[in-house]
Design a protein around this motif. Sequence first.
Motif, PDB file in Angstrom:
ATOM      1  N   GLN A 173      -7.697  -4.085   4.284  1.00  0.00           N
ATOM      2  CA  GLN A 173      -7.782  -2.910   5.151  1.00  0.00           C
ATOM      3  C   GLN A 173      -6.404  -2.326   5.418  1.00  0.00           C
ATOM      4  OE1 GLN A 173      -9.912  -4.132   8.667  1.00  0.00           O
ATOM      5  NE2 GLN A 173     -11.901  -4.172   7.643  1.00  0.00           N
ATOM      6  N   ALA A 174      -5.421  -3.201   5.660  1.00  0.00           N
ATOM      7  CA  ALA A 174      -4.057  -2.739   5.914  1.00  0.00           C
ATOM      8  C   ALA A 174      -3.484  -2.058   4.680  1.00  0.00           C
ATOM      9  CB  ALA A 174      -3.171  -3.921   6.321  1.00  0.00           C
ATOM     10  N   TYR A 175      -3.752  -2.617   3.511  1.00  0.00           N
ATOM     11  CA  TYR A 175      -3.273  -2.028   2.257  1.00  0.00           C
ATOM     12  C   TYR A 175      -3.865  -0.641   2.050  1.00  0.00           C
ATOM     13  CZ  TYR A 175      -2.852  -1.221  -2.772  1.00  0.00           C
ATOM     14  OH  TYR A 175      -2.597  -0.661  -3.994  1.00  0.00           O
ATOM     15  N   LEU A 176      -5.189  -0.535   2.180  1.00  0.00           N
ATOM     16  CA  LEU A 176      -5.867   0.734   1.912  1.00  0.00           C
ATOM     17  C   LEU A 176      -5.454   1.817   2.901  1.00  0.00           C
ATOM     18  CD1 LEU A 176      -9.431  -0.664   1.109  1.00  0.00           C
ATOM     19  CD2 LEU A 176      -7.797   0.324  -0.511  1.00  0.00           C
ATOM     20  N   ALA A 177      -5.327   1.442   4.176  1.00  0.00           N
ATOM     21  CA  ALA A 177      -4.924   2.426   5.185  1.00  0.00           C
ATOM     22  C   ALA A 177      -3.510   2.922   4.919  1.00  0.00           C
ATOM     23  CB  ALA A 177      -5.019   1.809   6.582  1.00  0.00           C
ATOM     24  N   ALA A 178      -2.607   2.010   4.564  1.00  0.00           N
ATOM     25  CA  ALA A 178      -1.218   2.393   4.299  1.00  0.00           C
ATOM     26  C   ALA A 178      -1.124   3.244   3.036  1.00  0.00           C
ATOM     27  CB  ALA A 178      -0.349   1.145   4.171  1.00  0.00           C
ATOM     28  N   ALA A 179      -1.877   2.883   1.992  1.00  0.00           N
ATOM     29  CA  ALA A 179      -1.853   3.651   0.746  1.00  0.00           C
ATOM     30  C   ALA A 179      -2.352   5.067   0.969  1.00  0.00           C
ATOM     31  CB  ALA A 179      -2.696   2.954  -0.322  1.00  0.00           C
ATOM     32  N   ARG A 180      -3.429   5.205   1.730  1.00  0.00           N
ATOM     33  CA  ARG A 180      -3.997   6.534   1.998  1.00  0.00           C
ATOM     34  C   ARG A 180      -3.018   7.387   2.801  1.00  0.00           C
ATOM     35  NH1 ARG A 180      -7.779   4.889   4.791  1.00  0.00           N
ATOM     36  NH2 ARG A 180      -9.164   4.416   3.049  1.00  0.00           N
ATOM     37  N   GLY A 227       0.816  -1.206   0.000  1.00  0.00           N
ATOM     38  CA  GLY A 227       0.000   0.000   0.000  1.00  0.00           C
ATOM     39  C   GLY A 227       0.850   1.255   0.000  1.00  0.00           C
ATOM     40  N   ARG A 228       1.901   1.255   0.806  1.00  0.00           N
ATOM     41  CA  ARG A 228       2.769   2.436   0.856  1.00  0.00           C
ATOM     42  C   ARG A 228       3.488   2.649  -0.472  1.00  0.00           C
ATOM     43  NH1 ARG A 228       2.864   0.945   6.245  1.00  0.00           N
ATOM     44  NH2 ARG A 228       4.319  -0.767   5.899  1.00  0.00           N
ATOM     45  N   ARG A 229       3.943   1.582  -1.083  1.00  0.00           N
ATOM     46  CA  ARG A 229       4.629   1.703  -2.376  1.00  0.00           C
ATOM     47  C   ARG A 229       3.696   2.309  -3.425  1.00  0.00           C
ATOM     48  NH1 ARG A 229       8.725  -1.035  -5.204  1.00  0.00           N
ATOM     49  NH2 ARG A 229       9.065  -2.499  -3.507  1.00  0.00           N
ATOM     50  N   HIS A 230       2.474   1.796  -3.495  1.00  0.00           N
ATOM     51  CA  HIS A 230       1.528   2.285  -4.484  1.00  0.00           C
ATOM     52  C   HIS A 230       1.052   3.695  -4.145  1.00  0.00           C
ATOM     53  CE1 HIS A 230       0.422  -2.134  -5.693  1.00  0.00           C
ATOM     54  NE2 HIS A 230       1.666  -1.800  -5.991  1.00  0.00           N
ATOM     55  N   GLY A 231       0.932   3.990  -2.853  1.00  0.00           N
ATOM     56  CA  GLY A 231       0.540   5.337  -2.454  1.00  0.00           C
ATOM     57  C   GLY A 231       1.577   6.368  -2.845  1.00  0.00           C
ATOM     58  N   ARG A 232       2.863   6.048  -2.635  1.00  0.00           N
ATOM     59  CA  ARG A 232       3.932   6.971  -3.021  1.00  0.00           C
ATOM     60  C   ARG A 232       3.946   7.186  -4.532  1.00  0.00           C
ATOM     61  NH1 ARG A 232       6.967   3.987   0.794  1.00  0.00           N
ATOM     62  NH2 ARG A 232       7.985   2.797  -0.860  1.00  0.00           N
ATOM     63  N   ALA A 233       3.853   6.098  -5.279  1.00  0.00           N
ATOM     64  CA  ALA A 233       3.914   6.203  -6.738  1.00  0.00           C
ATOM     65  C   ALA A 233       2.750   7.022  -7.280  1.00  0.00           C
ATOM     66  CB  ALA A 233       3.908   4.808  -7.357  1.00  0.00           C
ATOM     67  N   ALA A 234       1.568   6.884  -6.676  1.00  0.00           N
ATOM     68  CA  ALA A 234       0.388   7.599  -7.167  1.00  0.00           C
ATOM     69  C   ALA A 234       0.546   9.105  -7.044  1.00  0.00           C
ATOM     70  CB  ALA A 234      -0.854   7.137  -6.411  1.00  0.00           C
ATOM     71  N   VAL A 235       1.335   9.562  -6.096  1.00  0.00           N
ATOM     72  CA  VAL A 235       1.583  11.000  -5.954  1.00  0.00           C
ATOM     73  C   VAL A 235       2.211  11.545  -7.224  1.00  0.00           C
ATOM     74  CG1 VAL A 235       2.965  12.737  -4.727  1.00  0.00           C
ATOM     75  CG2 VAL A 235       1.767  10.960  -3.444  1.00  0.00           C
ATOM     76  N   ASP A 266      -6.887   2.470  -4.612  1.00  0.00           N
ATOM     77  CA  ASP A 266      -7.785   1.539  -3.931  1.00  0.00           C
ATOM     78  C   ASP A 266      -7.734   0.201  -4.659  1.00  0.00           C
ATOM     79  OD1 ASP A 266      -9.336   1.768  -6.233  1.00  0.00           O
ATOM     80  OD2 ASP A 266     -10.623   3.312  -5.359  1.00  0.00           O
ATOM     81  N   LEU A 267      -8.460  -0.739  -4.168  1.00  0.00           N
ATOM     82  CA  LEU A 267      -8.403  -2.091  -4.728  1.00  0.00           C
ATOM     83  C   LEU A 267      -9.510  -2.282  -5.759  1.00  0.00           C
ATOM     84  CD1 LEU A 267      -7.583  -4.002  -1.431  1.00  0.00           C
ATOM     85  CD2 LEU A 267      -6.061  -3.674  -3.383  1.00  0.00           C
TER      86      LEU A 267
END
Length: 229
Positions: A85-92, A9-17, A55-56
Motif C-alpha cells: 500500500q505504501a509503495y502504490l500510494a507513493a508511486a501514484r 514507489g517514488r523512484r519508480h513513479g518518477r521514472a515512469a513519467v 503497480d505491483l
Amino acid sequence: MLRQAGDLGRRHGRAAVYWQIGDSGTAAAREFYQDLLRGIASADPAITGLYEVPDLTGRWDYERGNLAADLQLAAGDPALAQAAQAYLAAAREEFWLEAARLARRRLTPSAGDQTGDADEDGTEPGNTEDGEPAPDWRQDITDAATGLSRLLSERCPTCILRPGDPMHLGPDRTAAFIRQVLDAGSYVVCHDTLTYGDFPDYGPAICRGFFDAYRNRTRDLLILQAAGG
C-alpha cells in the motif's frame, strides 16, 4: 520498512513519467504540456487516463515478490500488505507530481527565449509559479568548471547493468534500451544524477556501467576518450 517501500514507489513513479511522457523542449510540445497540466489539476480522465502509474504487476516487471525481496520480507509476511500500500500510494503521488514538474519546466522559457511577456499560463518568463527563479533543468554531462564530461567513478547501487536487475526493468526492456543507445552512437546518463534521480545536485554524469561495457562501441564515447574529455 514502510519508508523504504515509499522510497521505491517514488523512484519508480518518477521514472515512469519519462518512459511515457518524455522530456521534449520543442516548440510544438508547448500545447501538449499545457494540456497535461490542466488535466492533472482537474483530474480530467481524458488526460490522466492516457498514462499508467506503476503497480505491483508483471506488466511493470515489478511484482509483490520483487518488493518483498527488496524489503527482505517473506512472501507471506503480513507486513507485506502494508508495504505494498505504501509503495502504490507513493508511486501514484510521485508520478503526477513529477509529470506536473516536467510540464512546468518545459513551459518556462530558457534565458535566451525571454521576451519580457508573461507565459500563457500566467507565470513570468524564467520564474516558477511562486515567483522564484526557474532552475536549470538541462541534462548536460559537461562540468562547467573544467569543460570536461562527468563520468561516475563507480556504478550506482541501482545501475541498470548491475547483475540482478536492481531497477526491475526486465531483460527485454533493458536490452532494447541499450540497443537504442548503441544505434544512436551515444551513451547512458546515470538515472540517479538526472533531475528526477536521488542526486540531482551532483550533475548529470555518464553511467559507469555503460561506459565500462561499451566504451569502445559508441561514437560519442570514442570521441570523448580520443579528446581526453
